[in-house]
Scaffold this active site. Structure first.
Site, short mmCIF file in Angstrom:
data_model
loop_
_atom_site.label_atom_id
_atom_site.label_comp_id
_atom_site.label_asym_id
_atom_site.label_seq_id
_atom_site.Cartn_x
_atom_site.Cartn_y
_atom_site.Cartn_z
N TYR A 158 0.92 -1.57 0.12
CA TYR A 158 0.25 -0.22 0.38
C TYR A 158 1.05 1.23 -0.14
CZ TYR A 158 -3.54 3.74 1.66
OH TYR A 158 -3.97 5.00 1.50
N ASP A 185 -0.97 16.11 5.57
CA ASP A 185 -1.77 15.45 5.00
C ASP A 185 -3.32 16.23 4.40
OD1 ASP A 185 -2.87 13.17 3.23
OD2 ASP A 185 -3.23 11.89 4.76
N ASP A 243 -3.12 5.92 -3.03
CA ASP A 243 -4.29 6.56 -2.10
C ASP A 243 -3.75 7.58 -3.49
OD1 ASP A 243 -5.72 8.80 -0.86
OD2 ASP A 243 -4.02 8.39 0.91
N ASP A 259 -6.03 10.07 -3.87
CA ASP A 259 -6.54 11.03 -2.72
C ASP A 259 -8.32 11.73 -3.18
OD1 ASP A 259 -5.19 12.27 -0.18
OD2 ASP A 259 -3.78 13.60 -1.30
N HIS A 297 -7.38 4.44 -4.84
CA HIS A 297 -8.95 4.75 -4.15
C HIS A 297 -8.50 6.22 -4.55
CE1 HIS A 297 -7.28 5.88 -0.18
NE2 HIS A 297 -6.22 5.15 -0.21
N GLU A 313 -11.38 9.54 -2.91
CA GLU A 313 -11.97 10.03 -1.55
C GLU A 313 -13.51 10.89 -2.01
OE1 GLU A 313 -9.46 12.29 1.68
OE2 GLU A 313 -9.14 10.37 0.68
N CYS A 372 -6.78 14.04 7.21
CA CYS A 372 -6.55 12.98 7.30
C CYS A 372 -7.70 12.38 7.73
CB CYS A 372 -5.59 12.78 8.78
SG CYS A 372 -5.31 10.43 9.29
N ARG A 396 -13.04 4.97 -1.18
CA ARG A 396 -13.16 5.50 -0.14
C ARG A 396 -13.94 6.78 0.08
NH1 ARG A 396 -7.93 8.68 2.84
NH2 ARG A 396 -9.58 9.65 4.70
N GLU A 424 -13.90 4.41 5.60
CA GLU A 424 -13.06 5.02 6.63
C GLU A 424 -13.46 5.28 8.71
OE1 GLU A 424 -10.00 5.39 7.67
OE2 GLU A 424 -8.70 6.80 6.50
N ASN A 464 -8.91 0.45 7.59
CA ASN A 464 -7.33 1.12 7.88
C ASN A 464 -6.97 0.84 8.88
OD1 ASN A 464 -5.62 2.33 7.69
ND2 ASN A 464 -6.40 4.01 7.36
#
Length: 303
Positions: free
Chosen positions: A48, A62, A89, A91, A116, A118, A126, A161, A191, A213
């Site tokens: 990952y 982040d 990721d 974002d 992924h 989101e 985060c 996500r 999440e 996660n």
């Protein structure tokens, strides 16, 4: 030697197989290309690549400050260093639906097995922090539809996500997850689930795999592989664990050097030179072409 001989297409097929396996797949988070060697040696199913970790490596928080180019470049360097499939990721997809489409194709070209996307606003934060903002369902599903329509390899995994659990609760998260799956998401990443029962509810409500996660210091307890498998989870990520462990060790080493005037007390905790040379395959390079690479590897017979 050099990079993986397993093609990106083969890695994507392997990722699909791992998701279909009744046994839950574990993807530790790599923060450098070299760290993938250790993950692969331990027999994990994949790697990952966390957006937070990539930002942290640049000395940034982040909150969506990294660019598509930065993420695709570093993720590609990590992905090509291992035979395992790598999930990255992405974002919020780095912009509007057309930007999401470009993101997917850039990540395909970089050799990733999936990404992924989101449903937060930019600037994002985060997933285990409070005060998040999420977009409406129409905007979230447009992102996923754009991602699905733009991929050229059908085996490239599009994961959705959702961060709505921390904003509007579990029922809203289940409804959002269903909408994202209907939009074409291959996997749902809910999440910040509060407990195992919430993972169970999510898994029961969906016909696609779900991801857990297991990040330290977050909203969820650090459940075991078996507990999550029993709850219906198909895949687990450990996004920042390796980076946190490494930085903790670096901090201890620097403290020893400053306080003791030498690193001697920490040497026993270091990776040995021999082990490092094994990971980067010094001998493989040495044997590749003795007419060009004619160096001797310290610690080998005769040296």
């Amino acid at each position: 030697m050099l990079y993986s001989k397993v093609t990106p297409a083969e890695k994507r097929v392997a990722f699909r197989k791992a998701l279909a396996d009744p046994k839950v797949a574990q993807f530790p988070g790599a923060f450098t290309p070299l760290s993938t060697k250790l993950i692969q040696e331990q027999g994990f199913e994949g790697v990952y690549i966390s957006g937070g970790v990539l930002a942290n490596e640049l000395g940034l928080p982040d909150i969506g400050l990294t660019t598509l180019t930065e993420v695709a470049t570093r993720a590609g360097q990590i992905a090509r260093s291992t035979d395992l499939p790598a999930l990255v990721d992405a974002d919020t997809g780095f912009g509007e639906p057309m930007n999401v489409a470009r993101t997917v194709q850039e990540l395909e070209d970089a050799g990733l097995a999936g990404c992924h996307i989101e449903d937060q606003f930019n600037p994002k934060r985060c997933g285990h922090l409070d005060g998040k903002n999420v977009v409406d369902t129409a905007t979230a599903t447009k992102r996923i539809k754009a991602a699905v329509e733009s991929r050229r390899d059908d085996n490239f995994v599009i994961m959705a996500r959702t961060d709505i659990r921390g904003v509007d609760g579990l029922e809203a998260a289940i409804d959002r997850a269903k909408a994202l799956a209907d939009a074409g998401a291959d996997v749902i990443f809910p999440e910040a689930m509060a407990d195992l029962s919430e993972f169970e509810r999510m898994a029961e409500a969906l016909d696609v795999p779900i991801l857990a996660n297991m990040t330290e210091f977050g909203k969820s307890d650090l459940f075991t592989k078996q507990e999550l498998q029993d709850a219906g989870v198909s895949m687990i990520i450990y996004p920042v664990s390796l980076q946190r462990q490494a930085l903790g060790a670096i901090e201890r080493l620097l403290t020893a050097i400053r306080e003791d005037g030498t690193q001697q007390a920490e040497v026993e905790n270091m990776l040995t030179r021999k082990r490092l040379y094994e990971l980067v395959d010094y001998n493989g390079y040495n044997q590749f072409d003795s007419g060009v690479f004619n160096f001797e590897v310290p610690g080998t017979p005769g040296n």
